[in-house]
Design a protein around this motif. Structure first.
Motif, PDB file in Angstrom:
ATOM      1  N   GLN A  42      47.039  53.032  35.389  1.00  0.00           N
ATOM      2  CA  GLN A  42      45.961  52.694  36.345  1.00  0.00           C
ATOM      3  C   GLN A  42      45.610  51.442  36.070  1.00  0.00           C
ATOM      4  O   GLN A  42      44.918  51.139  35.130  1.00  0.00           O
ATOM      5  CB  GLN A  42      44.992  53.738  36.496  1.00  0.00           C
ATOM      6  N   ASP A  43      45.320  50.337  37.223  1.00  0.00           N
ATOM      7  CA  ASP A  43      44.604  49.232  37.278  1.00  0.00           C
ATOM      8  C   ASP A  43      43.084  49.524  37.267  1.00  0.00           C
ATOM      9  O   ASP A  43      42.558  50.468  37.884  1.00  0.00           O
ATOM     10  CB  ASP A  43      44.891  48.326  38.373  1.00  0.00           C
ATOM     11  N   LEU A  44      42.381  48.806  36.396  1.00  0.00           N
ATOM     12  CA  LEU A  44      40.951  48.931  36.617  1.00  0.00           C
ATOM     13  C   LEU A  44      40.379  49.129  38.068  1.00  0.00           C
ATOM     14  O   LEU A  44      39.385  49.888  38.389  1.00  0.00           O
ATOM     15  CB  LEU A  44      39.995  48.010  35.785  1.00  0.00           C
ATOM     16  N   ALA A  45      40.772  48.112  38.807  1.00  0.00           N
ATOM     17  CA  ALA A  45      40.224  48.082  40.061  1.00  0.00           C
ATOM     18  C   ALA A  45      40.495  49.617  40.911  1.00  0.00           C
ATOM     19  O   ALA A  45      39.566  49.640  41.948  1.00  0.00           O
ATOM     20  CB  ALA A  45      40.842  46.923  40.929  1.00  0.00           C
ATOM     21  N   THR A  46      41.342  50.421  40.602  1.00  0.00           N
ATOM     22  CA  THR A  46      41.556  51.546  41.255  1.00  0.00           C
ATOM     23  C   THR A  46      40.958  52.930  40.910  1.00  0.00           C
ATOM     24  O   THR A  46      41.265  53.777  41.218  1.00  0.00           O
ATOM     25  CB  THR A  46      43.209  51.718  41.577  1.00  0.00           C
ATOM     26  N   GLY A 109      40.779  44.955  29.337  1.00  0.00           N
ATOM     27  CA  GLY A 109      42.362  44.915  29.378  1.00  0.00           C
ATOM     28  C   GLY A 109      42.886  44.475  30.812  1.00  0.00           C
ATOM     29  O   GLY A 109      43.647  45.033  31.037  1.00  0.00           O
ATOM     30  N   SER A 110      41.933  43.839  31.694  1.00  0.00           N
ATOM     31  CA  SER A 110      42.274  43.483  32.924  1.00  0.00           C
ATOM     32  C   SER A 110      42.169  41.982  33.421  1.00  0.00           C
ATOM     33  O   SER A 110      41.521  41.332  32.413  1.00  0.00           O
ATOM     34  CB  SER A 110      41.357  44.087  33.836  1.00  0.00           C
ATOM     35  N   THR A 111      42.545  41.449  34.373  1.00  0.00           N
ATOM     36  CA  THR A 111      42.762  40.285  34.948  1.00  0.00           C
ATOM     37  C   THR A 111      41.086  40.166  35.638  1.00  0.00           C
ATOM     38  O   THR A 111      40.488  41.324  35.645  1.00  0.00           O
ATOM     39  CB  THR A 111      43.538  39.761  36.010  1.00  0.00           C
ATOM     40  N   ALA A 112      40.702  39.242  35.969  1.00  0.00           N
ATOM     41  CA  ALA A 112      39.532  39.032  36.762  1.00  0.00           C
ATOM     42  C   ALA A 112      39.351  39.935  37.980  1.00  0.00           C
ATOM     43  O   ALA A 112      38.239  40.160  38.484  1.00  0.00           O
ATOM     44  CB  ALA A 112      38.843  37.487  36.991  1.00  0.00           C
ATOM     45  N   ASN A 113      40.559  40.318  38.545  1.00  0.00           N
ATOM     46  CA  ASN A 113      40.912  41.096  39.844  1.00  0.00           C
ATOM     47  C   ASN A 113      40.923  42.430  39.644  1.00  0.00           C
ATOM     48  O   ASN A 113      41.272  43.294  40.159  1.00  0.00           O
ATOM     49  CB  ASN A 113      41.819  40.584  40.785  1.00  0.00           C
ATOM     50  N   GLY A 114      40.779  42.786  38.212  1.00  0.00           N
ATOM     51  CA  GLY A 114      41.010  44.244  37.997  1.00  0.00           C
ATOM     52  C   GLY A 114      42.450  44.896  37.634  1.00  0.00           C
ATOM     53  O   GLY A 114      42.716  46.027  37.564  1.00  0.00           O
ATOM     54  N   ILE A 115      43.296  43.821  37.642  1.00  0.00           N
ATOM     55  CA  ILE A 115      44.871  44.448  37.385  1.00  0.00           C
ATOM     56  C   ILE A 115      45.120  44.432  35.890  1.00  0.00           C
ATOM     57  O   ILE A 115      44.503  43.642  35.177  1.00  0.00           O
ATOM     58  CB  ILE A 115      45.570  43.389  38.002  1.00  0.00           C
ATOM     59  N   ARG A 116      45.815  45.355  35.299  1.00  0.00           N
ATOM     60  CA  ARG A 116      46.006  45.693  33.999  1.00  0.00           C
ATOM     61  C   ARG A 116      47.015  44.187  33.429  1.00  0.00           C
ATOM     62  O   ARG A 116      47.822  43.895  34.155  1.00  0.00           O
ATOM     63  CB  ARG A 116      46.860  46.998  33.434  1.00  0.00           C
ATOM     64  N   LEU A 117      46.532  44.162  32.137  1.00  0.00           N
ATOM     65  CA  LEU A 117      47.387  43.201  31.380  1.00  0.00           C
ATOM     66  C   LEU A 117      47.908  43.654  30.254  1.00  0.00           C
ATOM     67  O   LEU A 117      47.266  44.048  29.316  1.00  0.00           O
ATOM     68  CB  LEU A 117      46.236  42.000  30.884  1.00  0.00           C
ATOM     69  N   VAL A 118      49.183  44.227  30.447  1.00  0.00           N
ATOM     70  CA  VAL A 118      49.873  44.721  29.555  1.00  0.00           C
ATOM     71  C   VAL A 118      50.161  44.266  28.123  1.00  0.00           C
ATOM     72  O   VAL A 118      50.153  44.794  27.146  1.00  0.00           O
ATOM     73  CB  VAL A 118      51.327  45.245  29.962  1.00  0.00           C
TER      74      VAL A 118
END
Length: 171
Positions: A42-46, A109-118
């Motif tokens: 899961q991405d942080l934003a969700t 562990g995320s981009t500035a938009n809350g997407i995971r950075l594997v």
């Protein structure tokens, strides 16, 4: 929705969702808490329920507003917040001033938009290996999602977010 820190810093090898759940229960909080981290699933934003992302403010344990809503954390400005509003741990300590967290940095562990950075989330938060990397944010920048890379052997702050609003039955 409450944003609360775990009672101690953790390296990149953590069972953060379990820790958030357990420490919230021990603190007498009835809602479900999830780690403020992107994961392999899961991405942080969700993490917060869709129905609660727009209309509920993000507050500290004392009810002071950190963000107007969940979505505002991920508007691309790095999750800018007022550094004069404290973030508390489940046992009530201010993580910005308490010496239990010598490094005022949070894992995300995320981009500035809350997407995971594997490539930068400590192998899905399963390693504290010095050679592995994790995305984190120094809180003195006033941003939850600043884009800094650190070795996973660092012991940093882990935040937990109440991921669905549960009204207080006493109200």
């Amino acid at each position: 929705l409450h944003l609360v820190a775990l009672n101690f810093p953790l390296s990149g090898d953590m069972r953060a969702d379990f820790q958030c759940f357990r420490q919230a229960q021990l603190a007498g909080l009835m809602s479900t808490y999830r780690a403020f981290l992107s994961s392999h699933l899961q991405d942080l934003a969700t993490i917060v329920r869709k129905t609660d992302r727009h209309h509920l403010p993000i507050v500290n344990l004392q009810g002071e507003t950190l963000f107007s809503n969940w979505e505002s954390i991920f508007d691309g400005n790095g999750g800018q917040f007022n550094i004069h509003v404290p973030i508390y741990s489940f046992d009530g300590r201010n993580i910005m001033t308490d010496s239990s967290w010598p490094q005022k940095v949070i894992w995300h562990g995320s981009t500035a938009n809350g997407i995971r950075l594997v490539s930068n989330y400590c192998e899905a938060w399963h390693t504290a290996d010095m050679g592995a990397m994790g995305q984190a944010s120094p809180l003195n920048t006033g941003k939850l999602l600043d884009q800094k890379v650190y070795s996973c052997n660092n012991q940093f702050i882990v935040l937990c977010i109440e991921n669905s609003f549960v009204p207080d039955p006493q109200e």
